[in-house]
Design an enzyme around this catalytic site. Structure first.
Site, PDB file in Angstrom:
ATOM      1  N   HIS A  61       8.654  22.839 -37.457  1.00  0.00           N
ATOM      2  CA  HIS A  61       7.799  22.588 -36.304  1.00  0.00           C
ATOM      3  C   HIS A  61       8.585  22.301 -35.029  1.00  0.00           C
ATOM      4  O   HIS A  61       9.686  21.762 -35.071  1.00  0.00           O
ATOM      5  CB  HIS A  61       6.901  21.375 -36.570  1.00  0.00           C
ATOM      6  CG  HIS A  61       6.063  21.497 -37.787  1.00  0.00           C
ATOM      7  ND1 HIS A  61       5.826  20.446 -38.630  1.00  0.00           N
ATOM      8  CD2 HIS A  61       5.390  22.550 -38.319  1.00  0.00           C
ATOM      9  CE1 HIS A  61       5.034  20.829 -39.622  1.00  0.00           C
ATOM     10  NE2 HIS A  61       4.765  22.107 -39.453  1.00  0.00           N
ATOM     11  N   LYS A  71      13.003  14.341 -30.607  1.00  0.00           N
ATOM     12  CA  LYS A  71      12.391  13.547 -31.672  1.00  0.00           C
ATOM     13  C   LYS A  71      13.435  12.607 -32.257  1.00  0.00           C
ATOM     14  O   LYS A  71      14.609  12.952 -32.364  1.00  0.00           O
ATOM     15  CB  LYS A  71      11.917  14.431 -32.830  1.00  0.00           C
ATOM     16  CG  LYS A  71      10.767  15.327 -32.567  1.00  0.00           C
ATOM     17  CD  LYS A  71      10.415  16.109 -33.850  1.00  0.00           C
ATOM     18  CE  LYS A  71       9.332  17.101 -33.608  1.00  0.00           C
ATOM     19  NZ  LYS A  71       9.010  17.872 -34.812  1.00  0.00           N
ATOM     20  N   TYR A 131       7.944   9.580 -36.872  1.00  0.00           N
ATOM     21  CA  TYR A 131       8.379  10.458 -35.790  1.00  0.00           C
ATOM     22  C   TYR A 131       8.142   9.748 -34.456  1.00  0.00           C
ATOM     23  O   TYR A 131       7.039   9.258 -34.208  1.00  0.00           O
ATOM     24  CB  TYR A 131       7.552  11.738 -35.731  1.00  0.00           C
ATOM     25  CG  TYR A 131       7.295  12.447 -37.021  1.00  0.00           C
ATOM     26  CD1 TYR A 131       7.913  13.664 -37.304  1.00  0.00           C
ATOM     27  CD2 TYR A 131       6.394  11.951 -37.959  1.00  0.00           C
ATOM     28  CE1 TYR A 131       7.652  14.344 -38.483  1.00  0.00           C
ATOM     29  CE2 TYR A 131       6.127  12.622 -39.133  1.00  0.00           C
ATOM     30  CZ  TYR A 131       6.754  13.821 -39.385  1.00  0.00           C
ATOM     31  OH  TYR A 131       6.491  14.492 -40.544  1.00  0.00           O
ATOM     32  N   ASP A 165       1.531  26.129 -41.987  1.00  0.00           N
ATOM     33  CA  ASP A 165       2.976  26.348 -42.072  1.00  0.00           C
ATOM     34  C   ASP A 165       3.303  27.679 -42.741  1.00  0.00           C
ATOM     35  O   ASP A 165       4.255  28.355 -42.364  1.00  0.00           O
ATOM     36  CB  ASP A 165       3.658  25.201 -42.818  1.00  0.00           C
ATOM     37  CG  ASP A 165       3.703  23.904 -42.007  1.00  0.00           C
ATOM     38  OD1 ASP A 165       3.187  23.887 -40.868  1.00  0.00           O
ATOM     39  OD2 ASP A 165       4.240  22.916 -42.527  1.00  0.00           O
TER      40      ASP A 165
END
Length: 179
Positions: A61, A71, A131, A165
């Site tokens: 992603h 991130k 995250y 995905d």
């Protein structure tokens, strides 16, 4: 806190100081001054977590410009094989990947700069991943590349993957907006 560079520019494995005693452990995963001193982002816009069972693969992603983000990810329960793929077109490591073993026991983290795709595979019975991202979620910029298309030797050839995905394009088909 030890911030360790890797072959992909801007990506770091972070080993925080862990204080343990008879009660357990205390881990400081983020320190603004240390991050700033190492050129890492310190202004996070969102924080979220996922909890997944063994055999789950999430990824690969990223968000495209203008909503791209850095991130900071870490595992607070269990153990995962964490992977990043460089999508920055002019990078000498374009298309290459790095793998990290993240776990609650190791208390390590990965700092992922903008322009890298991210995914992970759950090795333990369950894993919780946290995250921190530097931009708000923007559905129109939310993308991914297919987990099997980047030359990654995943622990499982048939992982549990979401239909979303599974439907991502291959890395070879991806046209990078990251410079």
């Amino acid at each position: 806190m030890n911030i360790k560079p890797n072959m992909i520019h801007g990506c770091y494995e972070i080993h925080p100081r862990v204080v343990t005693d008879e009660r357990g452990a205390f881990v400081k995963i983020f320190h603004k001054e240390i991050f700033e001193g190492n050129g890492l982002a310190v202004n996070y816009s969102e924080q979220y977590y996922s909890r997944s069972k063994k055999g789950v693969l999430r990824g690969l992603h990223f968000q495209t410009p203008p909503h791209d983000h850095a991130k900071l990810v870490y595992c607070t329960e269990g153990e995962v094989l964490d992977v990043v793929v460089d999508l920055r077109e002019k990078s000498p490591t374009y298309g290459k990947h790095l793998k990290f073993l993240l776990s609650a026991e190791k208390s390590n983290a990965v700092y992922i700069p903008s322009g890298l795709a991210h995914g992970f595979y759950v090795l333990s019975d369950y894993a919780t991943m946290v995250y921190n991202v530097t931009s708000l979620y923007a559905p129109e910029s939310d993308m991914g590349v297919h987990w099997s298309s980047a030359g990654i030797d995943w622990p499982d050839k048939h992982p549990i993957v979401s239909s979303r995905d599974e439907g991502f394009i291959s890395l070879a088909e991806f046209k990078s907006e990251f410079n």
